[in-house]
Write an enzyme that holds these catalytic residues in place. Structure first.
Site, PDB file in Angstrom:
ATOM      1  N   CYS A 121       0.738  -1.358  -0.071  1.00 55.57           N
ATOM      2  CA  CYS A 121       0.089  -0.105   0.024  1.00 55.57           C
ATOM      3  C   CYS A 121       0.890   1.174  -0.006  1.00 55.57           C
ATOM      4  CB  CYS A 121      -0.878  -0.026   1.215  1.00 55.57           C
ATOM      5  SG  CYS A 121      -2.263  -1.236   0.798  1.00 55.57           S
ATOM      6  N   GLY A 164     -12.562 -12.722 -12.544  1.00 58.09           N
ATOM      7  CA  GLY A 164     -11.364 -11.641 -12.384  1.00 58.09           C
ATOM      8  C   GLY A 164     -10.764 -11.340 -13.609  1.00 58.09           C
TER       9      GLY A 164
END
Length: 378
Positions: free
Chosen positions: A33, A158
């Site tokens: 992140c 996906g």
């Protein structure tokens, strides 16, 4: 071998059919992140949408990577979140689990503990040869699937593409009754702030990278490798641990506000949470639970003129971090006791909520905030 046993054993490329020098994190220059666009920049970029983007509306609450959408069926909401990032650990299986846990975390932050469907997003790095691809990708997918199974959900689709970098992510979707969703704007003066995982993940991941790269940082800062390795394993455990139990207990103990702590750091997400309160509030952070030895690394970096990954400023990035919650002090103590029992991991009261006389809410870390050194529990 279970999740924690695998983390403690460590990833051996050779026993998995890879070359001894294979390093997954070499496939990207960014980590987890930490790849997020800075919060102030992102908020400015989002102004492009203007009237198309509804923020802080009573009917449609939209976060930076999640949304709650009223459906045509009375009382039902579509809750959806997406996230993707770069690998930050070298074990593809554990990285798959971390990715799935991180995607689900925004649902959990809203008190939604049941996920109806997941999509997996995967960009396969072009630098992977066929042999590496055929070993690494299935391991990642298995880790993602195992975490989804633990969450009680399924992966039903996906997208997989080739890319110059390895990218990992997904989409999580839930159809929930409005009563299942925690309102984020109900904090009141006298509430306390709970944090369910310690901070310091960015410090641990990067200092572990210094060991592998042999770039002289370990020697320059006179760091202890065994302590870094221990902290790194602790970070792998908490990143791959679902926030699901924390989410379930939000309802039981009447949480007034909640978010997850990820790329913008503890203070960044506290500011986001404070900003959406119905009444002007101040979120005051009085304690910083930090993974053991990560504060010492930050101190040594600061002594050398660095910023210590801005750990003490509260903007050091976390990946699949804990929940930050506002609730009454009485309930907070019970919440922490039950969550600690369920997850076999600690949580803390780190601050308080006070009324603010001006129009805008803020969050801040006290200059003399108490630093709590959190030892590994695995």
């Amino acid at each position: 071998m279970n999740r924690i046993e695998r983390i403690l054993e460590g990833f051996d490329p050779v026993s998995n059919g890879l070359d001894e020098d294979f390093v997954l994190t070499k496939l990207t220059g960014m980590k987890g992140c930490g790849c997020k666009v800075p919060r102030n920049v992102l908020l400015q970029l989002l102004q492009t949408f203007k009237t198309d983007l509804v923020i802080n509306n009573d009917e449609v609450d939209i976060g930076l990577d999640s949304c709650v959408i009223p459906l045509r069926h009375p009382g039902l909401r579509l809750v959806q979140t997406t996230d993707f990032f770069y690998p930050l650990i070298d074990d593809p299986y554990i990285m798959g689990r971390v990715t799935c846990a991180n995607v689900l975390s925004d649902l959990y932050a809203m008190g939604v503990s049941e996920c109806d469907n997941m999509l997996m997003l995967l960009a396969v790095a072009i630098d992977l040869n066929e042999k590496q691809r055929d070993i690494v990708v299935p391991l990642f997918i298995q880790g993602f699937k195992d975490a989804a199974d633990e969450a009680g959900t399924k992966i039903r689709g996906g997208q997989t593409v080739r890319c110059p970098w390895l990218l990992l992510g997904g989409v999580a979707t839930s159809v929930a009754h409005e009563s299942e969703i925690i309102k984020v704007d109900q904090a009141v003066p006298g509430d306390v702030l709970i944090l369910t995982k310690p901070i310091g993940g960015q410090v641990a991941v990067n200092s572990y990278e210094w060991i592998k790269k042999k770039n002289g940082k370990i020697e320059e800062l006179n760091l202890e490798i065994p302590k870094i390795e221990k902290a790194f394993k602790q970070v792998c455990e908490q990143m791959s641990r679902l926030n699901r139990n924390a989410a379930k207990l939000l309802h039981k103990y009447d949480a007034h506000s909640s978010t997850d702590v990820t790329g913008f750091g503890l203070l960044g997400h506290a500011e986001n949470l404070a900003r959406v309160q119905k009444q002007p509030m101040e979120f005051i952070i009085e304690k910083l639970p930090i993974i053991e030895y990560m504060d010492e690394i930050a101190d040594k970096m600061i002594a050398k003129g660095g910023e210590g990954f801005k750990l003490y400023q509260g903007t050091s990035a976390e990946t699949s971090g804990g929940l930050l919650i506002a609730m009454s002090e009485e309930n907070a103590k019970k919440y922490i006791a039950e969550l600690s029992s369920l997850d076999n991991a600690p949580a803390w009261i780190i601050g308080k909520v006070t009324a603010k006389t001006t129009d805008s809410s803020i969050a801040r870390i006290l200059p003399d905030a108490v630093r709590i050194s959190v030892p590994s529990h695995i």
